[in-house]
Write a protein that holds these residues in place. Structure first.
Motif, PDB file in Angstrom:
ATOM      1  N   ALA A 161       1.514  17.012  -7.901  1.00  0.00           N
ATOM      2  CA  ALA A 161       2.690  16.144  -7.988  1.00  0.00           C
ATOM      3  C   ALA A 161       3.365  15.994  -6.636  1.00  0.00           C
ATOM      4  O   ALA A 161       3.820  14.902  -6.269  1.00  0.00           O
ATOM      5  N   THR A 162       3.427  17.072  -5.866  1.00  0.00           N
ATOM      6  CA  THR A 162       4.063  17.006  -4.550  1.00  0.00           C
ATOM      7  C   THR A 162       3.259  16.130  -3.598  1.00  0.00           C
ATOM      8  O   THR A 162       3.824  15.323  -2.846  1.00  0.00           O
ATOM      9  N   LEU A 163       1.931  16.265  -3.616  1.00  0.00           N
ATOM     10  CA  LEU A 163       1.098  15.401  -2.768  1.00  0.00           C
ATOM     11  C   LEU A 163       1.255  13.937  -3.173  1.00  0.00           C
ATOM     12  O   LEU A 163       1.348  13.053  -2.302  1.00  0.00           O
ATOM     13  N   ASP A 164       1.289  13.672  -4.472  1.00  0.00           N
ATOM     14  CA  ASP A 164       1.520  12.296  -4.942  1.00  0.00           C
ATOM     15  C   ASP A 164       2.825  11.751  -4.356  1.00  0.00           C
ATOM     16  O   ASP A 164       2.874  10.632  -3.828  1.00  0.00           O
ATOM     17  N   SER A 165       3.890  12.528  -4.466  1.00  0.00           N
ATOM     18  CA  SER A 165       5.211  12.069  -4.021  1.00  0.00           C
ATOM     19  C   SER A 165       5.254  11.867  -2.514  1.00  0.00           C
ATOM     20  O   SER A 165       5.840  10.892  -2.022  1.00  0.00           O
ATOM     21  N   ILE A 166       4.647  12.788  -1.768  1.00  0.00           N
ATOM     22  CA  ILE A 166       4.638  12.668  -0.312  1.00  0.00           C
ATOM     23  C   ILE A 166       3.934  11.380   0.113  1.00  0.00           C
ATOM     24  O   ILE A 166       4.440  10.612   0.951  1.00  0.00           O
ATOM     25  N   ILE A 167       2.762  11.136  -0.462  1.00  0.00           N
ATOM     26  CA  ILE A 167       1.994   9.949  -0.093  1.00  0.00           C
ATOM     27  C   ILE A 167       2.742   8.678  -0.483  1.00  0.00           C
ATOM     28  O   ILE A 167       2.731   7.682   0.246  1.00  0.00           O
ATOM     29  N   MET A 168       3.432   8.718  -1.618  1.00  0.00           N
ATOM     30  CA  MET A 168       4.204   7.558  -2.034  1.00  0.00           C
ATOM     31  C   MET A 168       5.361   7.308  -1.073  1.00  0.00           C
ATOM     32  O   MET A 168       5.582   6.166  -0.623  1.00  0.00           O
ATOM     33  N   TYR A 169       6.108   8.347  -0.719  1.00  0.00           N
ATOM     34  CA  TYR A 169       7.245   8.169   0.193  1.00  0.00           C
ATOM     35  C   TYR A 169       6.785   7.697   1.573  1.00  0.00           C
ATOM     36  O   TYR A 169       7.415   6.829   2.195  1.00  0.00           O
ATOM     37  N   LEU A 170       5.700   8.253   2.088  1.00  0.00           N
ATOM     38  CA  LEU A 170       5.231   7.861   3.416  1.00  0.00           C
ATOM     39  C   LEU A 170       4.745   6.414   3.441  1.00  0.00           C
ATOM     40  O   LEU A 170       4.811   5.753   4.479  1.00  0.00           O
ATOM     41  N   SER A 171       4.274   5.928   2.298  1.00  0.00           N
ATOM     42  CA  SER A 171       3.877   4.518   2.243  1.00  0.00           C
ATOM     43  C   SER A 171       5.102   3.600   2.212  1.00  0.00           C
ATOM     44  O   SER A 171       5.037   2.458   2.676  1.00  0.00           O
ATOM     45  N   PRO A 195       2.376   9.846 -11.204  1.00  0.00           N
ATOM     46  CA  PRO A 195       2.492   8.414 -10.917  1.00  0.00           C
ATOM     47  C   PRO A 195       2.029   7.609 -12.128  1.00  0.00           C
ATOM     48  O   PRO A 195       1.080   7.999 -12.820  1.00  0.00           O
ATOM     49  N   THR A 196       2.689   6.491 -12.393  1.00  0.00           N
ATOM     50  CA  THR A 196       2.426   5.739 -13.619  1.00  0.00           C
ATOM     51  C   THR A 196       1.027   5.137 -13.677  1.00  0.00           C
ATOM     52  O   THR A 196       0.480   4.937 -14.756  1.00  0.00           O
ATOM     53  N   LYS A 235       0.334   1.254  -0.935  1.00  0.00           N
ATOM     54  CA  LYS A 235       0.120   1.345  -2.375  1.00  0.00           C
ATOM     55  C   LYS A 235      -0.534   0.064  -2.889  1.00  0.00           C
ATOM     56  O   LYS A 235      -0.133  -1.036  -2.504  1.00  0.00           O
ATOM     57  N   VAL A 236      -1.514   0.204  -3.763  1.00  0.00           N
ATOM     58  CA  VAL A 236      -2.135  -0.971  -4.395  1.00  0.00           C
ATOM     59  C   VAL A 236      -1.123  -1.662  -5.298  1.00  0.00           C
ATOM     60  O   VAL A 236      -1.077  -2.893  -5.381  1.00  0.00           O
ATOM     61  N   PHE A 237      -0.290  -0.861  -5.970  1.00  0.00           N
ATOM     62  CA  PHE A 237       0.778  -1.406  -6.822  1.00  0.00           C
ATOM     63  C   PHE A 237       2.114  -1.066  -6.166  1.00  0.00           C
ATOM     64  O   PHE A 237       2.624   0.059  -6.312  1.00  0.00           O
ATOM     65  N   PRO A 238       2.701  -2.002  -5.413  1.00  0.00           N
ATOM     66  CA  PRO A 238       3.905  -1.706  -4.626  1.00  0.00           C
ATOM     67  C   PRO A 238       5.068  -1.153  -5.436  1.00  0.00           C
ATOM     68  O   PRO A 238       5.878  -0.377  -4.907  1.00  0.00           O
ATOM     69  N   ASP A 239       5.155  -1.531  -6.714  1.00  0.00           N
ATOM     70  CA  ASP A 239       6.294  -1.096  -7.527  1.00  0.00           C
ATOM     71  C   ASP A 239       6.002   0.166  -8.345  1.00  0.00           C
ATOM     72  O   ASP A 239       6.812   0.559  -9.187  1.00  0.00           O
ATOM     73  N   GLU A 240       4.862   0.803  -8.122  1.00  0.00           N
ATOM     74  CA  GLU A 240       4.524   1.988  -8.907  1.00  0.00           C
ATOM     75  C   GLU A 240       5.555   3.093  -8.701  1.00  0.00           C
ATOM     76  O   GLU A 240       6.025   3.329  -7.586  1.00  0.00           O
ATOM     77  N   LYS A 241       5.886   3.785  -9.788  1.00  0.00           N
ATOM     78  CA  LYS A 241       6.906   4.830  -9.766  1.00  0.00           C
ATOM     79  C   LYS A 241       6.310   6.161 -10.210  1.00  0.00           C
ATOM     80  O   LYS A 241       5.200   6.229 -10.742  1.00  0.00           O
ATOM     81  N   MET A 242       7.101   7.215 -10.024  1.00  0.00           N
ATOM     82  CA  MET A 242       6.779   8.540 -10.543  1.00  0.00           C
ATOM     83  C   MET A 242       7.641   8.797 -11.768  1.00  0.00           C
ATOM     84  O   MET A 242       8.840   8.483 -11.764  1.00  0.00           O
ATOM     85  N   ILE A 243       7.039   9.348 -12.820  1.00  0.00           N
ATOM     86  CA  ILE A 243       7.778   9.648 -14.043  1.00  0.00           C
ATOM     87  C   ILE A 243       7.471  11.083 -14.491  1.00  0.00           C
ATOM     88  O   ILE A 243       6.471  11.670 -14.073  1.00  0.00           O
ATOM     89  N   MET A 244       8.345  11.624 -15.344  1.00  0.00           N
ATOM     90  CA  MET A 244       8.110  12.938 -15.930  1.00  0.00           C
ATOM     91  C   MET A 244       7.326  12.792 -17.231  1.00  0.00           C
ATOM     92  O   MET A 244       7.782  12.107 -18.150  1.00  0.00           O
ATOM     93  N   ASP A 245       6.137  13.468 -17.300  1.00  0.00           N
ATOM     94  CA  ASP A 245       5.307  13.265 -18.492  1.00  0.00           C
ATOM     95  C   ASP A 245       4.448  14.489 -18.844  1.00  0.00           C
ATOM     96  O   ASP A 245       3.227  14.356 -18.993  1.00  0.00           O
ATOM     97  N   PRO A 246       4.932  15.693 -19.082  1.00  0.00           N
ATOM     98  CA  PRO A 246       6.273  16.184 -18.774  1.00  0.00           C
ATOM     99  C   PRO A 246       6.385  16.666 -17.328  1.00  0.00           C
ATOM    100  O   PRO A 246       7.454  16.954 -16.849  1.00  0.00           O
ATOM    101  N   ILE A 247       5.216  16.758 -16.627  1.00  0.00           N
ATOM    102  CA  ILE A 247       5.208  17.038 -15.191  1.00  0.00           C
ATOM    103  C   ILE A 247       5.284  15.704 -14.459  1.00  0.00           C
ATOM    104  O   ILE A 247       4.866  14.666 -14.972  1.00  0.00           O
ATOM    105  N   LEU A 248       5.776  15.698 -13.258  1.00  0.00           N
ATOM    106  CA  LEU A 248       5.900  14.475 -12.472  1.00  0.00           C
ATOM    107  C   LEU A 248       4.518  13.876 -12.189  1.00  0.00           C
ATOM    108  O   LEU A 248       3.637  14.549 -11.639  1.00  0.00           O
TER     109      LEU A 248
END
Length: 339
Positions: free
Chosen positions: A152-162, A322-323, A307-320
Motif C-alpha cells: 500500500a505504501t509503494l502504491d501511494s508513493i508512486i501515485m503521489y510522485l506521478s 488503488p481502485t 498514471k494510465v487512469f489520471p483520476d484513479e484514487k486509493m480507497i480502504m478495502d479494508p487495507i488501502l
C-alpha cells in the motif's frame, strides 16, 4: 536488498508491453520476493510463487468476517497459514541438517538463513530451546506483517510522485547524486541510505496522508478520562491514524503534501503514528523503510511515469488499495535523454 530490487525491476518493469506496469500487482511480487529472500534465502521462483499465494490468502483473512467454514476468507487464511508454517518447519529441519553435515567453517552450514539460525539459538522464557513451531510462527509473522502495508505504501508513493512532479524531481536529484557517487556495478550500502534525507521525508509524508491501515485496537489498562468521558479499565479502544495525522494542531494545512514537516525534530510525539506508538510500536518499521527507500532509489533513477487512469484514487478495502490496480506508463530515462 539492492541486488534483489534490481533483479525485480529487470524482470517486471523493464521492456513491458506498451511500457505499462500494474503497480499493485508487481509491488506484491516485490514485497513477497524480498521477504522470502531476506528471511529464508529462497530463490526458486516456483517456491516463491507458492509461498506468495499463502501470504496473499493469510493477509486477506486478517480483516474478514469471523466465519470459519470452507470457502470463506477466514477458512482459506487458516488453511494457508497451516501450510506455510509446516513449510517453514520443514525448512528449519533441513537447515539443521545442513549445519550438522557441513564441514567446520563452511559458510553454507551457517547461512541457511541468518534469521532462522538466530532463532534456533534463542531460548524461550523457560530457558529451553524454542520449538520449531514457535520459530515458524515468528518467521511467518515477520513476513505477513510487512506485506500489505508495504504494498500500500509503494502504491501511494508512486501515485503521489506521478501527481507531484516537483516532488519527483527533488527525489530524483537526491537519488542521482547517490547513484553518481557509486562505481559501476557497486550496490547501495548503509551510508547511501542515510543520505536519502529528502526521500525519507517524502515517505513519511506519504505515510501521514495515506497510512496503510486506519489504526488498530488497544485495551485500557486503567480507568481514565478522555474529553469528559470515563473510559473504564478493560474497554476496547480503537485509535485512528487518519484522524491523528490530519489534526491541524500538529499538521498545519493537513491536506497539503509537505515533506518539510519531517525535517529537523519532526512532528510532536504521538502525533505521527503509521507504525503505532509506545511499547507496541511496529518492530519492523526500519526494515520496511529500508525496503521502500531502496526501491525508490532504483525506480526513480530508471523511470519517470504517469498514471494510465489520471483520476484513479486509493480507497480502504479494508487495507488501502488503488481502485484500478494503479497501471502506470513508464518512460525510461535513457529514452528521454536520447530525444
Amino acid at each position: 536488498m539492492d541486488a534483489i530490487t534490481k533483479e525485480h525491476l529487470d524482470t517486471y518493469w523493464e521492456n513491458q508491453k506498451d511500457q505499462v506496469v500494474k503497480v499493485h500487482e508487481v509491488a506484491g511480487k516485490y514485497t513477497s520476493t524480498m521477504s522470502l529472500r531476506f528471511f529464508f534465502n529462497i530463490e526458486d521462483p516456483q517456491v516463491v510463487a507458492e509461498l506468495e499465494g499463502f501470504i496473499t490468502l493469510i493477509s486477506a483473512g486478517f480483516i474478514s468476517l469471523p466465519i470459519n467454514f470452507p470457502g470463506t476468507k477466514l477458512n482459506r487464511a487458516i488453511e494457508a497459514s497451516q501450510k506455510m508454517r509446516k513449510y517453514v518447519e520443514n525448512m528449519l529441519v533441513e537447515g539443521r541438517k545442513m549445519r550438522t553435515s557441513s564441514p567446520a567453517g563452511d559458510a553454507r552450514g551457517g547461512d541457511y538463513d541468518l534469521w532462522s539460525s538466530m532463532l534456533m539459538q534463542t531460548s524461550s522464557v523457560d530457558g529451553q530451546p524454542m520449538k520449531d513451531s514457535d520459530i515458524a510462527n515468528k518467521l511467518c509473522g515477520l513476513i505477513i506483517a510487512g506485506y500489505d502495508n508495504v504494498i500500500a505504501t509503494l502504491d501511494s508513493i508512486i501515485m503521489y510522485l506521478s501527481e507531484l512532479p516537483h516532488v519527483y524531481d527533488a527525489v530524483l536529484k537526491e537519488q542521482m547524486e547517490i547513484a553518481n557517487s557509486k562505481a559501476a556495478g557497486e550496490l547501495l550500502n548503509w551510508g547511501d541510505v542515510q543520505k536519502m534525507k529528502y526521500t525519507r521525508c517524502v515517505v513519511s509524508e506519504v505515510l501521514r496522508l495515506k497510512p496503510p491501515v486506519l489504526g488498530t485496537f488497544r485495551e485500557a489498562i486503567t480507568d481514565f478520562i478522555y474529553e469528559g468521558y470515563l473510559i473504564p479499565k478493560g474497554m476496547k479502544l480503537h485509535w485512528n491514524a487518519y484522524g491523528t495525522h490530519k489534526n491541524p494542531e500538529y499538521f498545519p494545512n493537513p491536506e497539503n503534501f509537505d515533506p518539510s514537516r519531517f525535517q529537523g525534530d519532526g512532528p510532536a510525539p504521538f502525533s505521527y503514528v503509521p507504525f503505532g506508538g509506545g511499547a507496541p510500536m511496529c518492530p519492523g518499521r526500519e526494515y520496511a523503510r529500508f525496503k521502500i527507500l531502496v526501491f525508490m532509489h532504483n525506480l526513480v533513477t530508471r523511470f519517470r511515469w504517469e498514471k494510465v487512469f489520471p483520476d484513479e484514487k486509493m480507497i480502504m478495502d479494508p487495507i488501502l488499495v488503488p481502485t484500478k490496480g494503479l497501471p502506470i506508463r513508464l518512460y525510461p530515462h535513457a529514452s528521454i535523454q536520447r530525444t
